[in-house]
Write an enzyme that holds these catalytic residues in place. Structure first.
Site, PDB file in Angstrom:
ATOM      1  N   GLY A  46       0.799  -1.225   0.000  1.00 24.22           N
ATOM      2  CA  GLY A  46       0.000   0.000   0.000  1.00 24.22           C
ATOM      3  C   GLY A  46       0.833   1.276   0.000  1.00 24.22           C
ATOM      4  O   GLY A  46       2.045   1.262  -0.284  1.00 24.22           O
ATOM      5  N   ILE A 190       4.034  15.576   6.579  1.00 26.65           N
ATOM      6  CA  ILE A 190       4.707  15.337   5.303  1.00 26.65           C
ATOM      7  C   ILE A 190       5.568  16.536   4.910  1.00 26.65           C
ATOM      8  O   ILE A 190       6.724  16.381   4.505  1.00 26.65           O
ATOM      9  CB  ILE A 190       3.687  14.998   4.200  1.00 26.65           C
ATOM     10  CG1 ILE A 190       3.017  13.657   4.532  1.00 26.65           C
ATOM     11  CG2 ILE A 190       4.351  14.951   2.820  1.00 26.65           C
ATOM     12  CD1 ILE A 190       1.913  13.240   3.572  1.00 26.65           C
ATOM     13  N   HIS A 447      21.882   3.148  32.121  1.00 25.13           N
ATOM     14  CA  HIS A 447      22.607   4.418  32.108  1.00 25.13           C
ATOM     15  C   HIS A 447      23.871   4.262  31.277  1.00 25.13           C
ATOM     16  O   HIS A 447      24.541   3.249  31.393  1.00 25.13           O
ATOM     17  CB  HIS A 447      22.975   4.812  33.541  1.00 25.13           C
ATOM     18  CG  HIS A 447      23.779   6.076  33.610  1.00 25.13           C
ATOM     19  ND1 HIS A 447      23.209   7.308  33.407  1.00 25.13           N
ATOM     20  CD2 HIS A 447      25.102   6.279  33.821  1.00 25.13           C
ATOM     21  CE1 HIS A 447      24.167   8.240  33.506  1.00 25.13           C
ATOM     22  NE2 HIS A 447      25.311   7.635  33.753  1.00 25.13           N
TER      23      HIS A 447
HETATM   24  P1  NAD Z   1      -1.144  17.109   8.024  1.00 30.60           P
HETATM   25  O1  NAD Z   1      -2.552  17.165   8.408  1.00 30.60           O
HETATM   26  O2  NAD Z   1      -0.153  16.502   8.962  1.00 30.60           O
HETATM   27  O3  NAD Z   1      -0.599  18.589   7.732  1.00 30.60           O
HETATM   28  C1  NAD Z   1      -1.193  19.407   6.789  1.00 30.60           C
HETATM   29  C2  NAD Z   1      -0.746  20.822   7.103  1.00 30.60           C
HETATM   30  O4  NAD Z   1      -1.120  21.647   6.026  1.00 30.60           O
HETATM   31  C3  NAD Z   1      -1.393  21.385   8.355  1.00 30.60           C
HETATM   32  O5  NAD Z   1      -0.378  21.974   9.133  1.00 30.60           O
HETATM   33  C4  NAD Z   1      -2.378  22.401   7.803  1.00 30.60           C
HETATM   34  O6  NAD Z   1      -2.603  23.480   8.668  1.00 30.60           O
HETATM   35  C5  NAD Z   1      -1.689  22.836   6.532  1.00 30.60           C
HETATM   36  N1  NAD Z   1      -2.566  23.360   5.500  1.00 30.60           N
HETATM   37  C6  NAD Z   1      -3.790  22.912   5.139  1.00 30.60           C
HETATM   38  N2  NAD Z   1      -4.277  23.638   4.107  1.00 30.60           N
HETATM   39  C7  NAD Z   1      -3.317  24.546   3.796  1.00 30.60           C
HETATM   40  C8  NAD Z   1      -3.209  25.551   2.829  1.00 30.60           C
HETATM   41  N3  NAD Z   1      -4.185  25.780   1.959  1.00 30.60           N
HETATM   42  N4  NAD Z   1      -2.077  26.294   2.799  1.00 30.60           N
HETATM   43  C9  NAD Z   1      -1.078  26.075   3.690  1.00 30.60           C
HETATM   44  N5  NAD Z   1      -1.132  25.120   4.635  1.00 30.60           N
HETATM   45  C10 NAD Z   1      -2.236  24.370   4.678  1.00 30.60           C
HETATM   46  O7  NAD Z   1      -1.116  16.408   6.593  1.00 30.60           O
HETATM   47  P2  NAD Z   1       0.072  15.842   5.709  1.00 30.60           P
HETATM   48  O8  NAD Z   1       1.388  16.367   6.147  1.00 30.60           O
HETATM   49  O9  NAD Z   1      -0.369  16.029   4.299  1.00 30.60           O
HETATM   50  O10 NAD Z   1       0.015  14.302   6.054  1.00 30.60           O
HETATM   51  C11 NAD Z   1      -1.198  13.596   5.890  1.00 30.60           C
HETATM   52  C12 NAD Z   1      -1.347  12.537   6.926  1.00 30.60           C
HETATM   53  O11 NAD Z   1      -0.455  11.474   6.644  1.00 30.60           O
HETATM   54  C13 NAD Z   1      -0.988  12.980   8.347  1.00 30.60           C
HETATM   55  O12 NAD Z   1      -2.054  13.587   9.021  1.00 30.60           O
HETATM   56  C14 NAD Z   1      -0.598  11.690   8.971  1.00 30.60           C
HETATM   57  O13 NAD Z   1      -1.757  11.084   9.462  1.00 30.60           O
HETATM   58  C15 NAD Z   1      -0.025  10.889   7.838  1.00 30.60           C
HETATM   59  N6  NAD Z   1       1.444  10.880   7.881  1.00 30.60           N
HETATM   60  C16 NAD Z   1       2.069  10.355   8.975  1.00 30.60           C
HETATM   61  C17 NAD Z   1       3.439  10.338   9.035  1.00 30.60           C
HETATM   62  C18 NAD Z   1       4.117   9.738  10.236  1.00 30.60           C
HETATM   63  O14 NAD Z   1       3.466   8.977  10.945  1.00 30.60           O
HETATM   64  N7  NAD Z   1       5.371  10.072  10.503  1.00 30.60           N
HETATM   65  C19 NAD Z   1       4.189  10.889   8.015  1.00 30.60           C
HETATM   66  C20 NAD Z   1       3.536  11.431   6.915  1.00 30.60           C
HETATM   67  C21 NAD Z   1       2.162  11.417   6.868  1.00 30.60           C
END
Ligand code: NAD
Length: 463
Positions: A46, A190, A447
């Protein structure tokens, strides 16, 4: 499998072969159920394996190596300027990391007797899936189905430009080049993880985030050290800012950035959240119900939808969209449909942002505990006082422990610092098993390790 008139009759059909889907399928097979997984790619793994968690962590490992080599100058070691060869780097990520894990999943499926069927599946009714693979059509009649179709990148509102230079996370992970100037829209998981990758590889990264802070919703005490690091690593971080239009002009992308006017970039990464993939599945032919605006499939704590034959797990069922949540749900769905008393009732789902420093948390944050009216006690242990942190030159971390004042239970932990993603495991176990602050304080931690910081936080709560 009994072949009928182009119709197979089986116990369980799993739609989607990501972490939720393959975990569900493997558990079904272990419980003696005849199981097939339907996935358009004909592979298991996936988005997590092919265009998400795994390739991004492989690239973040490379970033960490580059950052450590640079930091080593402080200790009197100079490796010189790194020379980055993109072809071998991509090959390593694709073949040695992603390919190896994909082969592992395929052989596990064979060993467990799980068939993987290529094609797009849609429900004809509550017990029939129609699978189209090019010209080929196949129907599967099932006793139970588990929907695990995941999520896909959401669009940037008002921006319709289609260009190779405007990337989603999957395209960015292909590493088409190291652009000189990269615009990252979205300061969430991301944007920060891939922004870090490109910045350490040499791009000038400008990040635009709509809200007033990075990682909205995450404890500010944890975000602050990351924000300081990102401000140094990136060319610019613009908060409370939106990108209102993108245009392709020659080999450049012109971006209209609110308050900053038109800015030019070589590539753009859009990372403004993900959306449920619940469309086009024929759900209207079943009794499965969706949440109104988000498109998430509604499930109960046994992963049951409103249709008694159909279960759903993972991103398609809502937040948090994390692979490990999907995997646990997958096992629960399998056990419930096999008649076992299982439920998705975990007390906490850990979250990790694999940046530098890493941020990880589980259970309730200080703000959430207070918001729920809990009489919470909070301890913050600064890594400046950690021997181990000093030995690796990383005193900028913090371990924060939230406890219920009445019962003395650990109800939440947040950690920022290198290795936070590994350290959170002990904290998650503490929250899940309702450990007391005293238990954590009295447990001997090796430690010198960073794990001592949780013990130290617990000790400071006990006074
Ligand atoms: P996210 O929800 O983490 O972040 C999106 C960001 O974009 C937010 O800060 C939001 O305020 C901002 N945003 C939204 N609309 C906007 C706009 N028009 N202009 C500027 N900023 C804007 O989403 P993501 O980073 O796309 O990731 C998606 C999902 O994938 C995450 O919520 C998470 O669940 C998953 N993910 C997890 C991991 C991990 O576990 N390490 C890593 C990558 C993704």
């Amino acid at each position: 499998m009994v072949m009928g008139d182009l119709v197979d009759e089986i116990d369980v059909a799993v739609l989607g072969g990501g972490p939720g889907g393959y975990s569900a399928a493997f558990r079904c097979a272990e419980l003696g159920l005849e199981t097939v997984v339907v996935d358009a790619t004909r592979r298991l793994g996936g988005a997590c394996l092919f265009e998400g968690c795994i390739p991004s962590k492989a690239l973040l490992h490379i970033s960490a190596v580059l950052s450590e080599a640079e930091r080593a100058r402080e200790f009197g070691i100079d490796f010189g300027e790194p020379r980055i060869s993109l072809d071998p780097l991509r090959k390593w990520k694709q073949e040695r990391v992603v390919g190896r894990l994909a082969r592992g999943l395929a052989s596990m499926a064979r060993a467990k007797g799980v068939e993987v069927v290529g094609g797009r599946g849609a429900f004809e009714d509550s017990t029939t899936l129609r699978i189209e693979d090019g010209e080929a059509l196949r129907k599967i009649r099932f006793k139970h189905a588990i929907i695990a179709t995941g999520s896909r990148p959401g669009p940037l509102p008002g921006v319709t430009l289609q260009s190779d230079r405007v990337m989603d996370s999957a395209a960015a992970l292909e590493l088409p080049e190291i652009p000189e100037r990269l615009l990252v829209v979205g300061g969430g998981y991301i944007g920060l993880e891939l922004g870090t990758v490109y910045a350490t590889l040499g791009s000038r990264v400008s990040l635009v985030e709509m809200t007033d802070g990075l990682l909205p919703g995450v404890d500010r005490d944890l975000v602050q050290p990351l924000h300081r690091r990102v401000e140094k690593l990136f060319a610019a971080v613009h908060l409370r800012t939106k990108v209102t239009a993108l245009r392709e002009v020659g080999a450049e992308i012109e971006a209209e950035v609110e308050g900053l006017g038109v800015q030019r970039f070589d590539r753009v990464l859009i990372a403004v959240g993900r959306r449920a993939q619940s469309g086009g599945l024929g759900l209207e032919a079943t009794r499965v119900r969706l949440a109104d605006r988000s498109g998430f499939i509604l499930v109960d704590d046994r992963c049951r939808t409103d249709d008694p034959h159909i279960y759903a797990v993972g991103d398609v069922t809502g937040e948090p969209m994390l692979a490990h949540r999907a995997m646990r749900q997958g096992k629960v769905a399998a056990e419930v449909l096999a008649g076992q008393p299982s439920a998705f009732d975990n007390a906490s789902i850990p979250a990790v942002v694999f940046t530098d420093p890493e941020i990880a948390w589980c259970g309730l944050s200080e703000a959430q505990a207070k918001g729920q009216g809990i009489d919470a006690k909070v301890a913050k242990f600064q890594w400046a006082a950690s021997g181990r942190a000093a030995t690796i030159g990383r005193s900028d971390g913090l371990t924060k422990l939230v406890a219920d004042a009445g019962s003395g239970r650990v109800i939440g932990v947040g950690i920022v610092g290198p290795g936070a993603g590994e350290l959170i495991a002990e904290a998650t176990l503490a929250v899940e098993t309702a450990a007391l602050v005293e238990d954590v304080a009295a447990t001997i931690h090796a430690h010198p390790t960073l794990s001592e910081t949780l013990m130290e936080a617990a000790e400071s709560l006990l006074g």
